[in-house]
Design an enzyme around this catalytic site. Sequence first.
Site, mmCIF file in Angstrom:
data_model
loop_
_atom_site.group_PDB
_atom_site.id
_atom_site.type_symbol
_atom_site.label_atom_id
_atom_site.label_comp_id
_atom_site.label_asym_id
_atom_site.label_seq_id
_atom_site.Cartn_x
_atom_site.Cartn_y
_atom_site.Cartn_z
ATOM 1 N N GLU A 45 0.801 -1.054 0.030
ATOM 2 C CA GLU A 45 -0.051 0.067 -0.237
ATOM 3 C C GLU A 45 0.931 1.243 -0.174
ATOM 4 O O GLU A 45 1.887 1.345 0.662
ATOM 5 C CB GLU A 45 -0.974 -0.009 1.133
ATOM 6 C CG GLU A 45 -1.829 1.316 0.991
ATOM 7 C CD GLU A 45 -2.870 1.410 2.125
ATOM 8 O OE1 GLU A 45 -3.630 2.394 2.235
ATOM 9 O OE2 GLU A 45 -2.651 0.593 3.000
ATOM 10 N N ASP A 120 -3.208 11.733 -2.437
ATOM 11 C CA ASP A 120 -3.034 13.167 -2.802
ATOM 12 C C ASP A 120 -3.536 13.525 -4.271
ATOM 13 O O ASP A 120 -2.848 13.210 -4.959
ATOM 14 C CB ASP A 120 -1.700 13.655 -2.367
ATOM 15 C CG ASP A 120 -1.796 15.391 -2.392
ATOM 16 O OD1 ASP A 120 -2.381 15.878 -3.194
ATOM 17 O OD2 ASP A 120 -0.836 15.793 -1.179
ATOM 18 N N LYS A 124 -2.929 21.016 -8.912
ATOM 19 C CA LYS A 124 -2.321 21.866 -10.049
ATOM 20 C C LYS A 124 -1.783 21.087 -11.100
ATOM 21 O O LYS A 124 -1.048 20.059 -11.039
ATOM 22 C CB LYS A 124 -1.280 22.771 -9.386
ATOM 23 C CG LYS A 124 -1.832 23.721 -8.442
ATOM 24 C CD LYS A 124 -0.951 24.548 -7.671
ATOM 25 C CE LYS A 124 -1.658 25.523 -6.887
ATOM 26 N NZ LYS A 124 -0.391 26.405 -6.178
ATOM 27 N N ASP A 156 -12.335 9.661 -3.431
ATOM 28 C CA ASP A 156 -13.560 10.277 -3.347
ATOM 29 C C ASP A 156 -13.690 11.276 -4.563
ATOM 30 O O ASP A 156 -14.527 12.198 -4.592
ATOM 31 C CB ASP A 156 -14.260 10.527 -2.074
ATOM 32 C CG ASP A 156 -13.169 11.930 -1.668
ATOM 33 O OD1 ASP A 156 -12.079 11.913 -1.750
ATOM 34 O OD2 ASP A 156 -13.963 12.875 -0.936
#
Length: 247
Positions: A45, A120, A124, A156
Amino acid sequence: MRLRNIPGAREAIAESDYVVHEDVMRDNKGHWDTVFPRTQPLYLEIGMGKGQFITEMAQRHPDRNYVGIEKYSSVLVRALEKRKQLEELDNLLFLRMEAEDLTDVFGPGEISGIYLNFSDPWPKDRHAKRRLPGREFLARYDRVLTPEGSVEFKTDNRTLFDFAIMEARESGWHMTGCTFDLHNDREMSQGNIMTEYEERFSSQGNPICKLVITRQEQSAYDNSGGQTSAIEAPALRFTASCPAKNI
């Protein structure tokens, strides 16, 4: 991302027997089967956060070995707190490292599966190369995965999910699972383990997306982390959304 510094986190990590440390992790490249008590398939992971997902995976699947990767000491130390309570668990170890160094630490074909959970989004455009489901990272995963190995991605963030689908398509990966609403998808939600973020976002009413990809066309995906061999997977066609299955 701004994280609260936890005093003593680096020291706790340095002293932990559950962390493979930087001075030796590269020596294990190609030999991770010798690090665990049993030789069995190895799963990663990347960006494991506080370790809820991978710790539960290791408990459910004692026939696999797991490595959780986290670059932030203040987060990894929380995973260690959970790990200390499960001394009998001998198939889970942690690494504090950057995901960019993956191919320096793991050898070709050494990994059976990779999990990316709520990565994350790096919104940008100039940061696109930092996105874990992007093509630069897909190339790294390709180098360390077994031929039948898979990448499973949950988020999500719909924009990031659409990006992941397009990057997989343009990089030549094959899709074996895709949903825009995991918790209401009867097939893909079977055996689902929620992360801390997943619990939070779903409680706020946010649908969870999930994508499963492989480097070669697979047999039908069985949602337990492997593939079944009896049924040939239907062809999958990419669109701007999850692909339709051609039956």
